[in-house]
Design a protein around this motif. Structure first.
Motif, PDB file in Angstrom:
ATOM      1  N   SER A 387       0.737  -1.220   0.010  1.00 20.66           N
ATOM      2  CA  SER A 387       0.031  -0.088  -0.066  1.00 20.66           C
ATOM      3  C   SER A 387       0.998   1.268  -0.078  1.00 20.66           C
ATOM      4  CB  SER A 387      -0.877   0.170   1.289  1.00 20.66           C
ATOM      5  OG  SER A 387      -1.422   1.408   1.486  1.00 20.66           O
ATOM      6  N   PRO A 388       0.571   2.413  -0.779  1.00 22.99           N
ATOM      7  CA  PRO A 388       1.332   3.478  -0.848  1.00 22.99           C
ATOM      8  C   PRO A 388       1.492   3.929   0.665  1.00 22.99           C
ATOM      9  CG  PRO A 388      -0.035   3.438  -2.818  1.00 22.99           C
ATOM     10  CD  PRO A 388      -0.578   2.322  -1.600  1.00 22.99           C
ATOM     11  N   ARG A 389       0.586   3.943   1.422  1.00 27.52           N
ATOM     12  CA  ARG A 389       0.592   4.432   2.799  1.00 27.52           C
ATOM     13  C   ARG A 389       1.598   3.988   3.721  1.00 27.52           C
ATOM     14  NH1 ARG A 389      -2.722   7.353   5.781  1.00 27.52           N
ATOM     15  NH2 ARG A 389      -4.188   7.256   4.279  1.00 27.52           N
ATOM     16  N   ASP A 390       1.481   2.516   3.690  1.00 30.80           N
ATOM     17  CA  ASP A 390       2.300   1.861   4.646  1.00 30.80           C
ATOM     18  C   ASP A 390       3.348   1.028   4.041  1.00 30.80           C
ATOM     19  OD1 ASP A 390       0.777   2.446   7.136  1.00 30.80           O
ATOM     20  OD2 ASP A 390      -0.760   1.385   6.003  1.00 30.80           O
ATOM     21  N   ALA A 391       3.913   1.569   3.017  1.00 31.76           N
ATOM     22  CA  ALA A 391       5.006   0.539   2.306  1.00 31.76           C
ATOM     23  C   ALA A 391       6.151   0.366   3.175  1.00 31.76           C
ATOM     24  CB  ALA A 391       5.624   1.409   1.258  1.00 31.76           C
ATOM     25  N   VAL A 392       6.564   1.223   4.142  1.00 27.95           N
ATOM     26  CA  VAL A 392       7.685   0.935   5.257  1.00 27.95           C
ATOM     27  C   VAL A 392       7.282   0.124   6.567  1.00 27.95           C
ATOM     28  CG1 VAL A 392       9.028   2.621   4.168  1.00 27.95           C
ATOM     29  CG2 VAL A 392       7.767   3.186   6.092  1.00 27.95           C
ATOM     30  N   VAL A 564       0.179  10.872  -0.642  1.00 30.31           N
ATOM     31  CA  VAL A 564      -0.172   9.992   0.519  1.00 30.31           C
ATOM     32  C   VAL A 564      -1.589   9.738   0.644  1.00 30.31           C
ATOM     33  CG1 VAL A 564      -0.020   9.748   3.177  1.00 30.31           C
ATOM     34  CG2 VAL A 564       1.656  10.767   1.994  1.00 30.31           C
ATOM     35  N   PRO A 565      -2.217   8.628   0.338  1.00 24.43           N
ATOM     36  CA  PRO A 565      -3.721   8.360   0.420  1.00 24.43           C
ATOM     37  C   PRO A 565      -4.205   8.589   1.440  1.00 24.43           C
ATOM     38  CG  PRO A 565      -2.319   6.224  -0.550  1.00 24.43           C
ATOM     39  CD  PRO A 565      -1.416   7.134   0.137  1.00 24.43           C
ATOM     40  N   LEU A 566      -5.579   9.225   1.241  1.00 25.87           N
ATOM     41  CA  LEU A 566      -6.356   9.605   2.670  1.00 25.87           C
ATOM     42  C   LEU A 566      -6.874   8.441   3.201  1.00 25.87           C
ATOM     43  CD1 LEU A 566      -8.535  12.484   0.911  1.00 25.87           C
ATOM     44  CD2 LEU A 566      -6.594  12.599   2.453  1.00 25.87           C
ATOM     45  N   ARG A 567      -6.946   8.424   4.582  1.00 29.02           N
ATOM     46  CA  ARG A 567      -7.708   7.272   5.465  1.00 29.02           C
ATOM     47  C   ARG A 567      -9.199   7.577   5.229  1.00 29.02           C
ATOM     48  NH1 ARG A 567      -4.777   4.904   9.287  1.00 29.02           N
ATOM     49  NH2 ARG A 567      -2.545   5.710   9.608  1.00 29.02           N
ATOM     50  N   LYS A 568      -9.652   6.457   5.388  1.00 28.29           N
ATOM     51  CA  LYS A 568     -11.299   6.464   5.341  1.00 28.29           C
ATOM     52  C   LYS A 568     -11.560   6.845   6.718  1.00 28.29           C
ATOM     53  CE  LYS A 568     -15.431   3.728   4.715  1.00 28.29           C
ATOM     54  NZ  LYS A 568     -15.897   2.181   4.503  1.00 28.29           N
ATOM     55  N   THR A 569     -12.394   7.964   6.916  1.00 26.09           N
ATOM     56  CA  THR A 569     -12.866   8.503   8.355  1.00 26.09           C
ATOM     57  C   THR A 569     -14.421   8.778   8.393  1.00 26.09           C
ATOM     58  OG1 THR A 569     -12.620  10.860   7.239  1.00 26.09           O
ATOM     59  CG2 THR A 569     -10.574   9.644   8.264  1.00 26.09           C
ATOM     60  N   ARG A 570     -14.652   9.054   9.563  1.00 20.81           N
ATOM     61  CA  ARG A 570     -16.076   9.327   9.749  1.00 20.81           C
ATOM     62  C   ARG A 570     -16.446  10.535   9.028  1.00 20.81           C
ATOM     63  NH1 ARG A 570     -17.324   9.206  15.739  1.00 20.81           N
ATOM     64  NH2 ARG A 570     -16.470   7.362  15.693  1.00 20.81           N
ATOM     65  N   TYR A 571     -17.605  10.521   8.287  1.00 22.57           N
ATOM     66  CA  TYR A 571     -18.019  11.797   7.816  1.00 22.57           C
ATOM     67  C   TYR A 571     -17.334  12.431   6.457  1.00 22.57           C
ATOM     68  CZ  TYR A 571     -20.428  12.241  12.373  1.00 22.57           C
ATOM     69  OH  TYR A 571     -21.132  11.904  13.176  1.00 22.57           O
ATOM     70  N   ASP A 572     -16.104  11.317   5.920  1.00 21.78           N
ATOM     71  CA  ASP A 572     -15.345  11.889   5.041  1.00 21.78           C
ATOM     72  C   ASP A 572     -14.521  13.303   5.548  1.00 21.78           C
ATOM     73  OD1 ASP A 572     -15.421   9.722   3.296  1.00 21.78           O
ATOM     74  OD2 ASP A 572     -17.302  10.570   2.342  1.00 21.78           O
ATOM     75  N   LYS A 573     -14.451  13.357   6.910  1.00 21.74           N
ATOM     76  CA  LYS A 573     -13.846  14.624   7.188  1.00 21.74           C
ATOM     77  C   LYS A 573     -12.297  14.275   7.840  1.00 21.74           C
ATOM     78  CE  LYS A 573     -15.773  17.138  10.108  1.00 21.74           C
ATOM     79  NZ  LYS A 573     -16.617  17.487  11.637  1.00 21.74           N
ATOM     80  N   HIS A 574     -11.358  15.197   7.252  1.00 21.16           N
ATOM     81  CA  HIS A 574     -10.079  15.002   7.673  1.00 21.16           C
ATOM     82  C   HIS A 574      -9.304  15.817   8.286  1.00 21.16           C
ATOM     83  CE1 HIS A 574     -10.105  11.682   4.506  1.00 21.16           C
ATOM     84  NE2 HIS A 574     -10.769  12.522   3.846  1.00 21.16           N
ATOM     85  N   ALA A 575      -8.593  15.351   9.520  1.00 19.97           N
ATOM     86  CA  ALA A 575      -7.743  16.428  10.503  1.00 19.97           C
ATOM     87  C   ALA A 575      -6.600  16.885   9.631  1.00 19.97           C
ATOM     88  CB  ALA A 575      -7.774  15.608  11.773  1.00 19.97           C
ATOM     89  N   VAL A 576      -6.493  18.215   9.639  1.00 15.42           N
ATOM     90  CA  VAL A 576      -5.430  18.794   9.107  1.00 15.42           C
ATOM     91  C   VAL A 576      -4.252  19.410  10.070  1.00 15.42           C
ATOM     92  CG1 VAL A 576      -4.174  20.499   7.502  1.00 15.42           C
ATOM     93  CG2 VAL A 576      -6.169  18.910   6.807  1.00 15.42           C
ATOM     94  N   ARG A 577      -3.143  19.262  10.084  1.00 14.26           N
ATOM     95  CA  ARG A 577      -2.287  19.885  10.997  1.00 14.26           C
ATOM     96  C   ARG A 577      -0.895  20.329  10.156  1.00 14.26           C
ATOM     97  NH1 ARG A 577      -0.853  15.569  14.278  1.00 14.26           N
ATOM     98  NH2 ARG A 577       1.310  15.707  14.308  1.00 14.26           N
ATOM     99  N   ILE A 578      -0.713  21.596  10.378  1.00 14.65           N
ATOM    100  CA  ILE A 578       0.679  22.330   9.702  1.00 14.65           C
ATOM    101  C   ILE A 578       1.221  22.785  10.727  1.00 14.65           C
ATOM    102  CG2 ILE A 578       1.415  23.664   7.875  1.00 14.65           C
ATOM    103  CD1 ILE A 578      -1.359  23.268   6.288  1.00 14.65           C
ATOM    104  N   GLU A 579       2.488  22.611  10.899  1.00 16.80           N
ATOM    105  CA  GLU A 579       3.634  23.095  11.839  1.00 16.80           C
ATOM    106  C   GLU A 579       4.461  23.917  11.497  1.00 16.80           C
ATOM    107  OE1 GLU A 579       4.134  19.906  14.684  1.00 16.80           O
ATOM    108  OE2 GLU A 579       2.287  19.560  15.042  1.00 16.80           O
TER     109      GLU A 579
END
Length: 633
Positions: A387-392, A564-579
């Motif tokens: 999977s592109p997400r978890d290749a390592v 990075v493929p998106l996770r399947k989340t409730r309501y198709d809502k995604h949590a974004v964090r930029i630092e």
């Protein structure tokens, strides 16, 4: 009743804010603020949370359920939430009379207003109660209590196939077909009671360790079909008419057959199509036509177009690719016409030879004479794509007990794989994080940015952009629109706020109708100033998330990381964090690291921009947290 006294029940009640924080519905700073305001104003915390639009009706119902664990379903103690779907919320519970763990599905209170939802729930309970099969989640109990519907089921401890792929990578061909074979056996049993599942997909196939002596090859999990919430009684045409309104389809579009999307009467062959789409996902890591929006996907399916597994996995064996294509044939008559024959095809594909046709048929329907399958010989030309997400982070599932010698061999092999994974992980980490990992930690300086009513005046819409403060499908307050929306926060860069040189920006995003949404940071103070006007951009599309640069709001995209493929989340809502750290900008989506980029200017820009292209997107819950050096111990 459950046999628990009212006073005993009251002793087991929990506080609303405590449960809300445990579920991550409310952050710790928000909980502290609500607790302080509740104490000073004499207003219940739940009322304050509602007034501030911090929780949805469904979230309130979930929290209230966990606050009163002994009062919701007679005879059961609810312990925690397992998951949520279109037909209800599933909780883990203890059946007090038998002292056993079970799963309980409840219909949220706000869904009980209509008779259709109640009828669907009752149909699901009655349908599943008739299905007794090793590859189907068992039903135990059903009823109503104090205005709630509840459905008690077997508790299955394990990941569903979709989450397994996200965590461990794609399955090898043999394991994938073993899982599909088990799902087909469960669907065959359902067909014998005139039931069509209508929502077969990896997320509805639960994978567990098989019991001792169960006839499955080493490393192959036991698969159990769950969520018959969309099950269709093929003999009750009058019920079908009442349960679904005209031109409304139920299911998951990526896995749905063309006839189901078209609203036609369906039979077991629609499940066979979905089983093919599921096999596609198990073998490729993504559902068929994953890159298309729903409108385009439906149009292509109805026109007889689909995505071939060969295009996605050119390394797959031709036999596997041919069977997937046949299962997903546009016309139902061109798909396998019998589950027994389908399982026979799968047995041949994975190398199970020598069984009589009658015995194979018996196994496909009842599994009453289980026989171990033989693993397909290793193909030196076959290359399994992770999977592109978890290749390592790819791992194998530990299953039945092995002999000491084979166990030692497996441990040595696992150790070797672990060393390789560590090396790959280190390379990936350095590639992502550039000169160094994030070096700062969140401080107690946390500020929320309002975006409702008069507070929306702090947001600037560029000419031609359409933005408004509204509510999404779940009645949550969001910013909806397309084009460019700007939010500056220089008031936070004061000495009182530590000048806010390093900070974390958090928000929730939903693509909704947009094909692209972006969050821009490190924006120059004057857009037209000479010199380097690049900004750091986190871009999210249906294909995934990516970090890059832009020289403008709507043009000049230059990617700086892989998708990075998106996770399947409730309501198709995604949590974004930029630092912003000492070395530059780090971006995360649903806690997955997406990418890194250097700061392009010495002074931090106290501004971010939201961009939505080709449709409207939803943004909500903006929080800025100051980052500071870790305090010495």
């Amino acid at each position: 009743m459950s046999g628990v006294s009212p006073s005993g029940a009251n002793l087991r009640r929990r506080e609303f804010l405590t449960v809300a924080e445990e579920l991550a519905v409310l952050s710790a700073p928000t909980v502290a603020l609500l607790r302080e305001q509740s104490s000073s104003q004499g207003v219940p915390p739940i009322q304050l949370a509602l007034q501030k639009a911090l929780v949805t009706p469904t979230q309130i119902d979930i929290i209230e359920t966990l606050c009163r664990p002994l009062e919701i379903v007679p005879g059961y103690e609810i312990t925690n939430m397992i998951g949520q779907g279109g037909m209800g919320v599933v909780f883990r519970a203890k059946q007090l009379s038998l002292d056993r763990d079970v799963a309980i599905k409840l219909v949220p209170l706000h869904q009980l207003a209509g008779d259709v939802a109640v009828k669907r729930f009752e149909v699901e309970a009655q349908v599943v109660a008739k299905l007794q099969h090793p590859n189907i989640v068992a039903a135990y109990d059903f009823g109503r209590h104090e205005g709630r519907l509840y459905f008690v089921m077997e508790l299955v401890e394990g990941l569903d196939a979709d989450h397994h792929i996200r965590r461990h990578g794609v399955f090898d061909e043999t394991t994938a077909w073993q899982i599909v074979r088990q799902a087909a056996a469960g669907l065959a049993a359902a067909q014998h009671t005139n039931v069509v599942h209508r929502d077969v997909k990896p997320a509805n196939i639960l994978l567990v360790r098989p019991p001792a002596g169960y006839p499955l090859p080493t490393g192959v999990p036991l698969a159990k079909l769950g969520d018959f919430g969309l099950a269709w009684l093929t003999t009750a045409s009058d019920e079908r008419t009442r349960l679904t309104s005209t031109n409304v389809t139920l299911g998951s579009p990526h896995y749905m057959s063309p006839e189901q999307l078209n609203g036609d009467v369906v039979d077991y062959r629609t499940d066979i199509y979905s089983l093919g789409a599921t096999a596609f996902h198990l073998l490729s890591g993504l559902p068929p036509m994953a890159g298309f929006d729903i409108t385009k996907l439906m149009a292509m399916k109805l026109q007889g177009k689909t995505e071939s597994l060969r295009a996605t996995r050119p390394d797959i064996t031709p036999t596997s690719a041919d069977l997937v294509d046949e299962l997903m044939a546009h016309e139902p008559g061109k798909r396998p016409q019998d589950y027994g024959l389908l399982i026979e095809r799968i047995d041949e594909l994975i190398g199970q030879q020598g069984l009589s046709a009658s015995r194979r048929m018996l196994m496909s329907t009842q599994l009453s004479v289980p026989t171990p399958t033989v693993a397909m010989p290793a193909d030196p030309q076959a290359v399994t794509r992770p999977s592109p997400r978890d290749a390592v982070h790819s791992e194998t599932v530990e299953m039945p007990t092995e002999s000491p010698k084979s166990q030692r061999t497996r441990i040595l092999a696992a150790a070797a794989i672990a060393l390789v994974c560590l090396a790959l992980g280190a390379v990936a980490f350095l590639s992502l994080n550039g000169p160094g990992a994030p070096d700062l930690v969140p401080s107690e300086n946390v500020i929320s940015l309002p975006y409702q009513g008069a507070s929306f005046n702090d947001w600037k819409r560029l000419a031609g952009s359409r933005w408004a403060s509204t509510t999404n499908d779940d009645q949550e307050n969001v910013l909806e629109g397309d084009g460019v929306l700007i939010r500056r926060f220089p008031e936070l860069a004061t000495a009182a706020n530590g000048n806010l040189q390093y900070f974390r920006l958090e928000l929730f995003v939903e693509l909704h109708d947009a094909k692209v949404l972006e969050v821009h940071v490190d924006v120059p103070e004057k857009i037209n100033e000479p010199g380097d006007d690049r900004r750091v951009v986190l871009r999210i599309t249906p294909q995934g998330s990516q970090v890059g640069n832009k020289r403008g709001d709507l043009q000049g995209w230059l990617p700086r990381s892989s998708v990075v493929p998106l996770r399947k989340t409730r309501y198709d809502k995604h949590a974004v964090r930029i630092e912003r750290h000492s070395s530059g900008w780090y971006a995360f989506v649903d806690n997955d690291p997406v990418g890194f980029d250097f700061s392009h200017r010495p002074q931090v820009s106290h501004e971010f921009r939201l961009v939505a292209e080709d449709g409207e997107a939803w943004f909500s819950d903006f929080v800025i947290t100051e980052l500071a050096p870790r305090s010495p111990k």
